[in-house]
Design a protein around this motif. Sequence first.
Motif, PDB file in Angstrom:
ATOM      1  N   THR A 151       0.876  -1.237  -0.076  1.00  0.00           N
ATOM      2  CA  THR A 151      -0.035   0.024  -0.212  1.00  0.00           C
ATOM      3  C   THR A 151       0.784   1.098   0.041  1.00  0.00           C
ATOM      4  N   PRO A 152       1.137   1.563  -1.228  1.00  0.00           N
ATOM      5  CA  PRO A 152       2.315   2.741  -1.395  1.00  0.00           C
ATOM      6  C   PRO A 152       2.059   3.869  -0.416  1.00  0.00           C
ATOM      7  N   LYS A 153       0.761   4.406  -0.105  1.00  0.00           N
ATOM      8  CA  LYS A 153       0.606   5.692   0.464  1.00  0.00           C
ATOM      9  C   LYS A 153       0.983   5.426   2.186  1.00  0.00           C
ATOM     10  N   LEU A 154       0.830   4.319   2.562  1.00  0.00           N
ATOM     11  CA  LEU A 154       0.980   4.097   4.068  1.00  0.00           C
ATOM     12  C   LEU A 154       2.415   3.148   4.220  1.00  0.00           C
ATOM     13  N   ARG A 155       2.993   2.783   3.181  1.00  0.00           N
ATOM     14  CA  ARG A 155       4.475   2.032   3.449  1.00  0.00           C
ATOM     15  C   ARG A 155       5.252   3.029   4.019  1.00  0.00           C
ATOM     16  N   PRO A 156       5.653   4.292   3.617  1.00  0.00           N
ATOM     17  CA  PRO A 156       6.445   4.964   4.233  1.00  0.00           C
ATOM     18  C   PRO A 156       6.451   5.398   5.776  1.00  0.00           C
ATOM     19  N   ALA A 157       5.156   5.706   5.824  1.00  0.00           N
ATOM     20  CA  ALA A 157       4.703   5.969   7.358  1.00  0.00           C
ATOM     21  C   ALA A 157       5.009   4.736   8.134  1.00  0.00           C
ATOM     22  N   ARG A 158       4.165   3.656   7.959  1.00  0.00           N
ATOM     23  CA  ARG A 158       4.280   2.558   8.687  1.00  0.00           C
ATOM     24  C   ARG A 158       5.867   1.941   8.924  1.00  0.00           C
ATOM     25  N   LEU A 159       6.833   2.334   8.154  1.00  0.00           N
ATOM     26  CA  LEU A 159       8.150   2.094   8.270  1.00  0.00           C
ATOM     27  C   LEU A 159       8.847   3.019   9.233  1.00  0.00           C
ATOM     28  N   LEU A 160       8.332   4.208   9.496  1.00  0.00           N
ATOM     29  CA  LEU A 160       8.833   5.317  10.324  1.00  0.00           C
ATOM     30  C   LEU A 160       8.863   4.939  11.705  1.00  0.00           C
ATOM     31  N   ASP A 161       9.855   5.398  12.373  1.00  0.00           N
ATOM     32  CA  ASP A 161       9.747   5.221  13.899  1.00  0.00           C
ATOM     33  C   ASP A 161       8.879   5.814  14.423  1.00  0.00           C
ATOM     34  N   PRO A 162       7.736   5.285  15.172  1.00  0.00           N
ATOM     35  CA  PRO A 162       6.594   5.913  15.618  1.00  0.00           C
ATOM     36  C   PRO A 162       6.859   7.268  16.445  1.00  0.00           C
ATOM     37  N   THR A 163       8.097   7.243  16.990  1.00  0.00           N
ATOM     38  CA  THR A 163       8.338   8.436  17.861  1.00  0.00           C
ATOM     39  C   THR A 163       8.345   9.767  17.104  1.00  0.00           C
ATOM     40  N   LEU A 164       8.704   9.630  15.824  1.00  0.00           N
ATOM     41  CA  LEU A 164       8.637  10.765  15.034  1.00  0.00           C
ATOM     42  C   LEU A 164       7.237  11.299  14.464  1.00  0.00           C
ATOM     43  N   PHE A 165       6.279  10.382  14.729  1.00  0.00           N
ATOM     44  CA  PHE A 165       4.741  11.161  14.360  1.00  0.00           C
ATOM     45  C   PHE A 165       3.738  10.972  15.514  1.00  0.00           C
ATOM     46  N   ARG A 166       4.037  10.526  16.530  1.00  0.00           N
ATOM     47  CA  ARG A 166       2.998  10.457  17.596  1.00  0.00           C
ATOM     48  C   ARG A 166       2.453  11.566  18.182  1.00  0.00           C
ATOM     49  N   LEU A 167       3.324  12.423  18.440  1.00  0.00           N
ATOM     50  CA  LEU A 167       2.810  13.960  18.595  1.00  0.00           C
ATOM     51  C   LEU A 167       1.586  14.276  17.738  1.00  0.00           C
ATOM     52  N   PHE A 168       1.588  14.166  16.450  1.00  0.00           N
ATOM     53  CA  PHE A 168       0.654  14.434  15.534  1.00  0.00           C
ATOM     54  C   PHE A 168      -0.863  13.867  16.008  1.00  0.00           C
ATOM     55  N   HIS A 169      -0.783  12.741  16.600  1.00  0.00           N
ATOM     56  CA  HIS A 169      -1.952  11.986  16.988  1.00  0.00           C
ATOM     57  C   HIS A 169      -2.586  12.726  18.392  1.00  0.00           C
ATOM     58  N   TYR A 170      -1.838  13.417  19.237  1.00  0.00           N
ATOM     59  CA  TYR A 170      -2.221  13.813  20.465  1.00  0.00           C
ATOM     60  C   TYR A 170      -2.477  15.402  20.499  1.00  0.00           C
ATOM     61  N   CYS A 171      -1.808  16.059  19.933  1.00  0.00           N
ATOM     62  CA  CYS A 171      -2.187  17.508  20.111  1.00  0.00           C
ATOM     63  C   CYS A 171      -3.241  18.066  20.041  1.00  0.00           C
ATOM     64  N   HIS A 172      -4.112  17.778  19.302  1.00  0.00           N
ATOM     65  CA  HIS A 172      -5.395  18.191  19.028  1.00  0.00           C
ATOM     66  C   HIS A 172      -6.489  17.836  19.831  1.00  0.00           C
ATOM     67  N   THR A 173      -5.928  16.621  20.845  1.00  0.00           N
ATOM     68  CA  THR A 173      -6.756  16.015  21.830  1.00  0.00           C
ATOM     69  C   THR A 173      -6.164  16.166  22.929  1.00  0.00           C
ATOM     70  N   SER A 174      -5.456  17.178  23.310  1.00  0.00           N
ATOM     71  CA  SER A 174      -4.425  17.146  24.539  1.00  0.00           C
ATOM     72  C   SER A 174      -5.273  16.922  25.825  1.00  0.00           C
ATOM     73  N   TRP A 175      -6.434  17.544  25.749  1.00  0.00           N
ATOM     74  CA  TRP A 175      -7.265  17.745  27.089  1.00  0.00           C
ATOM     75  C   TRP A 175      -7.924  16.329  27.181  1.00  0.00           C
ATOM     76  N   ARG A 176      -8.326  15.460  26.352  1.00  0.00           N
ATOM     77  CA  ARG A 176      -8.847  14.271  26.590  1.00  0.00           C
ATOM     78  C   ARG A 176      -7.964  13.154  26.616  1.00  0.00           C
ATOM     79  N   VAL A 177      -6.665  13.245  26.197  1.00  0.00           N
ATOM     80  CA  VAL A 177      -5.593  12.202  26.520  1.00  0.00           C
ATOM     81  C   VAL A 177      -4.678  12.468  27.414  1.00  0.00           C
ATOM     82  N   SER A 178      -4.799  13.519  28.092  1.00  0.00           N
ATOM     83  CA  SER A 178      -4.164  14.237  29.258  1.00  0.00           C
ATOM     84  C   SER A 178      -2.640  14.879  28.916  1.00  0.00           C
ATOM     85  N   ALA A 179      -2.113  15.762  29.916  1.00  0.00           N
ATOM     86  CA  ALA A 179      -1.037  16.561  29.772  1.00  0.00           C
ATOM     87  C   ALA A 179       0.304  15.300  29.553  1.00  0.00           C
TER      88      ALA A 179
END
Length: 377
Positions: A238-266
């Motif tokens: 799956t070409p569009k997902l391959r580069p992302a799935r091969l990345l170290d997750p530390t590089l992109f986890r912040l993108f998952h949390y910043c818009h819901t910071s109050w819900r996921v906690s400081a």
Amino acid sequence: MNSEQHMLCTKALSFAMKKIAYLDFPAYGSLYFADAPLDSDLKIPFEQGFCVGPHCSPVFWNRDPGEHELHRGPSPNCGPWKDLTSYCRGLVDTGFSRLPKEAVNDRELLPHQGSIEDHIRLLNISREVIQKLIEDKRIQEAATPALLHPDFHKRNIYVSAGEPTVITGLIDWQSTSIEPGIIYARETTDFAEPPRVPVEDLLENEQYERELSKEQERELTDASICYQTYDVIMTGITPKLRPARLLDPTLFRLFHYCHTSWRVSAAAVRQELIELSARWTELRLEGSCPYSPTEAELTQHARDYDDFEAVQALKSWLRDNLDTNSDGWIPNDAWDAAKVAHRTTYNDWIETAKEAEARGEDMTVAKADKMWPFDAR
């Protein structure tokens, strides 16, 4: 379904997502008909009578169940976004809009939740860190606009009664959106979750062999096969997902949390910032990390993060024992039994907290009640 049917069904579902992920889009947001009643500046033309418009997730519009009166209103920046910089600006702006309207008594919160001021500071830091991250070519290559099902789980999938490997329908598309590949990178559906006990341990560890029934062994083997099937298709072809799935997750986890910071906690957001700061050079990121925590911050965070992990462990345990999801969803025919099980489990949890409090431990009844993830008591 037998093991082969599980695998074939997973394969069919994975290829369905692969087809959707092949579509190319000119922007991030959600898909609308070209004549949708939107302002013209909120429409980015797309082929065959469609356009890309504002992101339709309830997170951006302050429409999550039970949260309407809590937050400050819809995000001022719901898209559509023509580039990654604009998209990320929308994430942080939404994080600010999701903070409570009024001050919250700290005694009503668990320590890891953080105060409103903590979240404001973390969101401002996140803005700076994300801006540095998106300058990296690896992030840019992994952030191609992609469309996928937003809630790709068993309860939203219909199969043929006569041939369960044939998919007859997928429901619950209402929050479908066009996101950077990094947003979808590590999502694993419940029909392809990794086995809780590695299959190889079943072969090597005699204790597991004694403790696990044949049925449990079969379920673990099935889970391993389905997970590998899904991973090969999503990562390998799956070409569009391959580069992302091969990345170290530390590089992109912040993108998952910043818009819901109050819900996921400081604590959850701060953990990602701390890990990025500590591994900045190892991850081959340019320059220096905009965030550099003090020793005092690290000490306090260690205590808060212990609480955060305890809450996550409780949620995970409840999901397994009540056969539900993180929102507490239960099918109608299991509702009465689930209510009884929930009441028993909650009472046991509070009783354990009473005993811990009597021994002078950190856990108290008040804290245990705050940690409980469901509204029912």
